[in-house]
Motif scaffolding. Structure first.
Motif, PDB file in Angstrom:
ATOM      1  N   ALA A 133      -0.242  -4.903  77.000  1.00 19.03           N
ATOM      2  CA  ALA A 133       0.333  -3.903  76.096  1.00 19.03           C
ATOM      3  C   ALA A 133      -0.084  -4.356  74.690  1.00 19.03           C
ATOM      4  O   ALA A 133      -0.858  -3.470  73.883  1.00 19.03           O
ATOM      5  N   LEU A 134       0.081  -5.592  74.088  1.00 13.99           N
ATOM      6  CA  LEU A 134      -0.372  -6.070  72.943  1.00 13.99           C
ATOM      7  C   LEU A 134      -2.037  -5.947  72.716  1.00 13.99           C
ATOM      8  O   LEU A 134      -2.725  -5.680  71.838  1.00 13.99           O
ATOM      9  N   LEU A 135      -2.760  -6.409  73.683  1.00 18.97           N
ATOM     10  CA  LEU A 135      -4.207  -6.595  73.877  1.00 18.97           C
ATOM     11  C   LEU A 135      -4.621  -5.312  73.723  1.00 18.97           C
ATOM     12  O   LEU A 135      -5.816  -4.738  73.234  1.00 18.97           O
ATOM     13  N   ARG A 136      -4.135  -4.304  74.615  1.00 22.16           N
ATOM     14  CA  ARG A 136      -4.357  -2.916  74.600  1.00 22.16           C
ATOM     15  C   ARG A 136      -4.429  -2.052  73.170  1.00 22.16           C
ATOM     16  O   ARG A 136      -5.289  -1.510  72.717  1.00 22.16           O
ATOM     17  N   GLU A 137      -3.232  -2.452  72.551  1.00 19.23           N
ATOM     18  CA  GLU A 137      -3.062  -1.668  71.313  1.00 19.23           C
ATOM     19  C   GLU A 137      -4.119  -2.233  70.324  1.00 19.23           C
ATOM     20  O   GLU A 137      -4.727  -1.686  69.327  1.00 19.23           O
ATOM     21  N   ALA A 138      -4.379  -3.813  70.317  1.00 15.52           N
ATOM     22  CA  ALA A 138      -5.339  -4.031  69.628  1.00 15.52           C
ATOM     23  C   ALA A 138      -6.705  -3.794  69.668  1.00 15.52           C
ATOM     24  O   ALA A 138      -7.175  -3.324  68.618  1.00 15.52           O
ATOM     25  N   MET A 160      -4.141  -5.329  60.935  1.00 14.77           N
ATOM     26  CA  MET A 160      -3.738  -4.703  62.174  1.00 14.77           C
ATOM     27  C   MET A 160      -2.942  -5.615  63.123  1.00 14.77           C
ATOM     28  O   MET A 160      -2.016  -5.212  64.034  1.00 14.77           O
ATOM     29  N   ALA A 161      -3.247  -6.891  63.441  1.00 13.71           N
ATOM     30  CA  ALA A 161      -2.782  -7.745  64.172  1.00 13.71           C
ATOM     31  C   ALA A 161      -1.553  -8.035  63.953  1.00 13.71           C
ATOM     32  O   ALA A 161      -0.473  -7.972  64.662  1.00 13.71           O
ATOM     33  N   LEU A 162      -0.991  -8.147  62.605  1.00 11.12           N
ATOM     34  CA  LEU A 162       0.273  -8.330  62.193  1.00 11.12           C
ATOM     35  C   LEU A 162       1.143  -7.126  62.389  1.00 11.12           C
ATOM     36  O   LEU A 162       2.196  -7.055  62.622  1.00 11.12           O
ATOM     37  N   SER A 163       0.731  -5.918  62.216  1.00 13.93           N
ATOM     38  CA  SER A 163       1.425  -4.505  62.454  1.00 13.93           C
ATOM     39  C   SER A 163       1.730  -4.663  64.144  1.00 13.93           C
ATOM     40  O   SER A 163       2.901  -4.065  64.300  1.00 13.93           O
ATOM     41  N   ILE A 164       0.756  -4.923  64.875  1.00 18.00           N
ATOM     42  CA  ILE A 164       0.978  -4.901  66.237  1.00 18.00           C
ATOM     43  C   ILE A 164       2.087  -5.883  66.639  1.00 18.00           C
ATOM     44  O   ILE A 164       3.213  -5.541  67.464  1.00 18.00           O
ATOM     45  N   LEU A 165       1.988  -7.055  66.132  1.00 18.43           N
ATOM     46  CA  LEU A 165       3.178  -8.045  66.525  1.00 18.43           C
ATOM     47  C   LEU A 165       4.520  -7.645  65.774  1.00 18.43           C
ATOM     48  O   LEU A 165       5.416  -7.841  66.493  1.00 18.43           O
ATOM     49  N   ASP A 166       4.448  -7.121  64.540  1.00 16.20           N
ATOM     50  CA  ASP A 166       5.669  -6.739  64.052  1.00 16.20           C
ATOM     51  C   ASP A 166       6.423  -5.771  64.798  1.00 16.20           C
ATOM     52  O   ASP A 166       7.664  -5.748  64.748  1.00 16.20           O
TER      53      ASP A 166
END
Length: 404
Positions: free
Chosen positions: A276-281, A306-312
């Motif tokens: 899910a994380l990789l897909r969103e990124a 973008m990476a910070l937003s996905i992980l947050d």
């Protein structure tokens, strides 16, 4: 493949006594007959008769008493212990990229282990069955024995699994749904296979070897390719009526939200799991910029918005899920376990702090949250422990049938 399972209270009294005595001996490692009688409430005469049967069957053995002045004053107390050589048991954990295997003796001592890479994460049933056999063969070769020497195999897969029927409703490792997997794997292996959800086997491993050894009511949450949960209540794994309980990763956190690999939308896993994380990124960047989680985390460390937003978002979703677990189960402790702990966005103090904000507040301490970092072989050890339990139960039934 139907299973013997654990004994029911209404079962044969002698059979139940055998199981109880074996459990006490295993828990104590070595114990005298008189102490078995005290621990079980079974009469000393019955303990003597049952342990004689277990000795004759080769399941237990006597331990010579220590030579001490106290022992010389009277008749030495001979202790009993499980005989390690009685059975060889294998435990396997199928993950998205590897099959981890451990082989133990009947006591649970590790004899050999192996990790076999997988070329693909999802495959047809016959292919997965052949891969499981190959992993077992390679591990047996390391230990100097053959697959025919095994008495049983504990097997853990991610997905919705009815352990009692060895039936898989859905698994991220399989292309098919609604699979009588016990029948399929029985055509590949010469010994019984005991299937369960992999997170349940992590919970079993934690209860026997890890952070749950001194606790009978706790929850294990695992995060890898997907999100899993194992629930231990009164020292026993809770699976649900259909074997589909504890599907923490498929609790809904967003109406009509992101697509989960299970086929539904809005699951927690669809915001937290590896894929899910990789897909969103990669969707957000418009290209396949990140092939691994390490790449995504490195971008976040460099301040990539973008990476910070996905992980947050993943962190906040996970904290909300943890709060829901506390509000529903109120466990003694929650163990965050698995191989993803090198990436601490889901295991940070900030996550636990947000969880505490969303838990219903009462004037009592919140559950302890523990992070336990270990690899796939720990999952396999939990599967082996499950195999030992089930082989023990089957052997006790066979003794009862022979005595009838």
């Amino acid at each position: 493949m139907a299973r013997s399972g654990r004994l029911s209270p209404s079962g044969d009294q002698r059979e139940s006594g055998r199981q109880q005595i074996l459990d006490v001996i295993r828990a104590a490692e070595s114990i005298a007959r008189i102490d078995i009688a005290k621990a079980t409430g079974v009469s000393p005469a019955t303990v003597t008769a049952i342990t004689a049967e277990l000795l004759a069957a080769g399941l237990i053995e006597e331990v010579a008493p220590e030579s001490s002045s106290e022992a010389r004053r009277g008749r030495p107390r001979v202790a009993l212990k499980i005989r390690g050589g009685a059975h060889l048991i294998a435990g396997l954990k199928v993950s998205h990229h590897v099959i981890s295997t451990v082989i133990t003796d009947f006591v649970g001592e590790e004899l050999a282990s192996h990790e076999m890479p997988l070329a693909q994460g999802r495959m047809p049933v016959p292919v997965l069955c052949s891969q499981i056999r190959r992993a077992l063969e390679l591990t047996c070769q390391k230990g100097g024995f053959t697959i025919d020497d095994l008495s049983g195999v504990g097997l853990g897969l991610a997905g919705m699994i009815d352990a009692e029927r060895s039936f898989i409703y859905w698994s991220s490792s399989l292309e098919e749904r609604n699979v009588p997997f016990g029948e399929a794997i029985a055509r590949e292996l010469p010994c019984p296979v005991f299937l369960d959800n992999d997170a349940n086997l992590v919970a079993k491993a934690e209860h026997l070897f890890g952070e749950g050894r001194t606790c009978d009511n706790f929850i294990v949450i695992t995060i890898e390719h997907g999100v899993g949960m194992g629930i231990v209540i009164d020292g026993k794994i809770y699976r649900g009526t259909r074997g589909c309980g504890a599907e923490f990763g498929h609790t809904k956190v967003h109406l009509e939200g992101a697509l989960c690999q299970c086929g539904q939308r809005g699951c927690l896993e669809a915001y937290v799991g590896d894929y899910a994380l990789l897909r969103e990124a990669n969707i957000s960047s418009g290209s396949e910029r990140h092939r691994t989680l390490a790449s995504l985390f490195q971008a976040a460390e460099k301040g990539d918005a973008m990476a910070l937003s996905i992980l947050d978002r993943a962190r906040r979703m996970f904290a909300m899920g943890l709060a829901n677990v506390v509000n529903i189960f109120d466990p003694t402790k929650i163990i965050l376990a698995g191989a993803r702990l090198s990436f601490d966005h889901l295991y940070s103090g900030k996550v636990i702090g947000e969880m505490r904000q969303w838990v219903v507040q009462v004037d009592a301490p919140l559950p302890e949250v523990i992070v336990h970092d270990w690899g796939d072989l720990m999952w396999a050890k939990g599967a082996a422990a499950y195999g030992i339990e089930e082989v023990t139960a089957r052997t006790v039934k066979e003794l009862a049938n022979a005595a009838a």
